[in-house]
Design an enzyme around this catalytic site. Sequence first.
Site, PDB file in Angstrom:
ATOM      1  CB  SER A  97      10.540   9.521  16.999  1.00 24.97           C
ATOM      2  OG  SER A  97      11.501  10.300  16.856  1.00 24.97           O
ATOM      3  CG  HIS A 102      13.155   8.604  19.574  1.00 26.23           C
ATOM      4  ND1 HIS A 102      13.204   8.462  18.272  1.00 26.23           N
ATOM      5  CD2 HIS A 102      13.374   7.500  20.099  1.00 26.23           C
ATOM      6  CE1 HIS A 102      13.657   7.197  18.119  1.00 26.23           C
ATOM      7  NE2 HIS A 102      13.457   6.642  19.201  1.00 26.23           N
ATOM      8  CG  ASP A 105      14.218   3.430  17.584  1.00 27.62           C
ATOM      9  OD1 ASP A 105      14.551   2.140  17.638  1.00 27.62           O
ATOM     10  OD2 ASP A 105      14.114   3.931  18.732  1.00 27.62           O
TER      11      ASP A 105
END
Lengths: 290, 217
Positions: free
Chosen positions: B36, B63, B156
Amino acid sequence: MNNRAEIMNDMAVHLKAPAHIPDRELQRFLDQVFDKYGYDFRNYSHASLRRRLRHRLMLSGIDDFGDLEAKTLKNRQFFNTILLDLSITTTEMFRDPAFFMAFRDEVVPVLKTYPSFKIWQAGCSTGQETYSLAILLQEEGILDRGLIYATDFNATALEQARRGVYPTELIKQYAAQFHRAGGKGPFSQYFTSRYDSVLMDKSLRRNIVFSEHNLATDGVFSEVQIVICRNVLIYFNRTLQDRALSIFHQSLGRRGFLCLGAKESLLLSSHRRDFEVVRENERIFRKKTG
Amino acid sequence: MKESLEKKRGKGTHKSLLPPGIQKDIQADAIVIGASAGGLRAIGLILSSLPASFPLPILVAQHIHPDMNSLSVTLMQEKCQIQVQEGIDKEPINAGVAYLAPPNYHLLVECDRTLSLSVDERVNFARPSIDVLFESASEVFESRLIGIVLTGANKDGAEGLKFIKANGGTAIVQDPNTAEYDAMPKAALEATSVDFVLPLEKIAPALLTVVGQRRQA
Ligand SMILES: C[S@@+](CC[C@H](N)C(=O)[O-])C[C@H]1O[C@@H](n2cnc3c(N)ncnc32)[C@H](O)[C@@H]1O
């Protein structure tokens, strides 16, 4: 949705082993669902189905996939839940604004030469995409000449689409995308605000017909000048993608346009030779003559 | 380089040295990577350290803002010897290729080892979600999968890595102390027992060791 994710995380902690669904069992489940209820998910993307079914296992506290299968076949109400699980209805107004911009540039000028036209929008979900299209046609001054058939196999989603009521909190994003899609005046002219929701304007609704149609089991819809089917084919395997594309090809009149989702392509399909590319990136294609 | 691999057993206990022979049971057909905030740099470093002949496919969920588009693929490809491309719906997965999830789509793996994209709702506020990629890849590759969680400011990937471990796969987490954002590696370490906790620059060499060994076997 966040709540749901959190619940799932909590529940996952208590699971001994991950709910692993072998493909053989998934196929048997899909066969049985088709036999019993007539909904055909056999040629959907199994990865996506498996993810949804795994979530349902966790949410309903069922450990064994066989138990979920038994409950689905025995209990119609539970099947309805599964049906909603398996139909992904995420949508937005003016999703991928570049597509609507391209539609304005490439398709609208052709529509303006027709005295009347029909558009089939397949997989319209809860209607946001349909109202986006109606707004665009209204802006271009040709909504009155058009008829939009908006179809989906999910009756619950269609019901919401007919109502045309959306949460106010989403409107800011929708408005931004409307402007990025080349929308001119204020977005607020297309709905009336209530407390925490908005109601889409009746004038947009006049030329829209919402109805049930299943791309996996139903046939050609009607002769139309344009087919729009975005973010539906990615949920299908190649076999079902080809089936849907055949129906679209047959439904399209001479030199009709086909519009797909941003990550959907004709390249891998057996229909690639039936269409020419109008806009590569925005996935606008046109039926070849002959 | 063997000596530099760190092995982590059980929650929260780090063992500083990799016991000899630990790699013998790592057999992999694919690698999944999740990152991310700070991830583009981290992923770039790993992918650019792999040779063109790298024998496994690599699937990446990073992401990224939806408007970033395919720019990151182009930038990444310029630095890398292996082929880098955006994951295409229903395309076969090939060895030696890194597939990046397109912005705003989840990336999944089908049983016949093709890719699928989906616009399912966000998971952990993210689309693409690392958990979604990891879980679907794990169902297909089972024990023959290596999952890697890199820098990020959320959690995540933690559930996905746990899923990979439960299916017998291998888990690698970037050492939180060396991560630009440590929340995501930390969450992964919390969620499951991890095989290797490595500083970023040691991850590609570790992959080459594992894969090299497999080829001799
Ligand atoms: C992800 S939504 C896309 C909505 C909208 N087209 C968009 O792009 O924003 C997918 C829709 O396809 C519908 N769908 C899935 N399978 C279908 C089928 N076999 N026949 C008709 N509609 C289907 C789902 O019910 C859902 O509403």
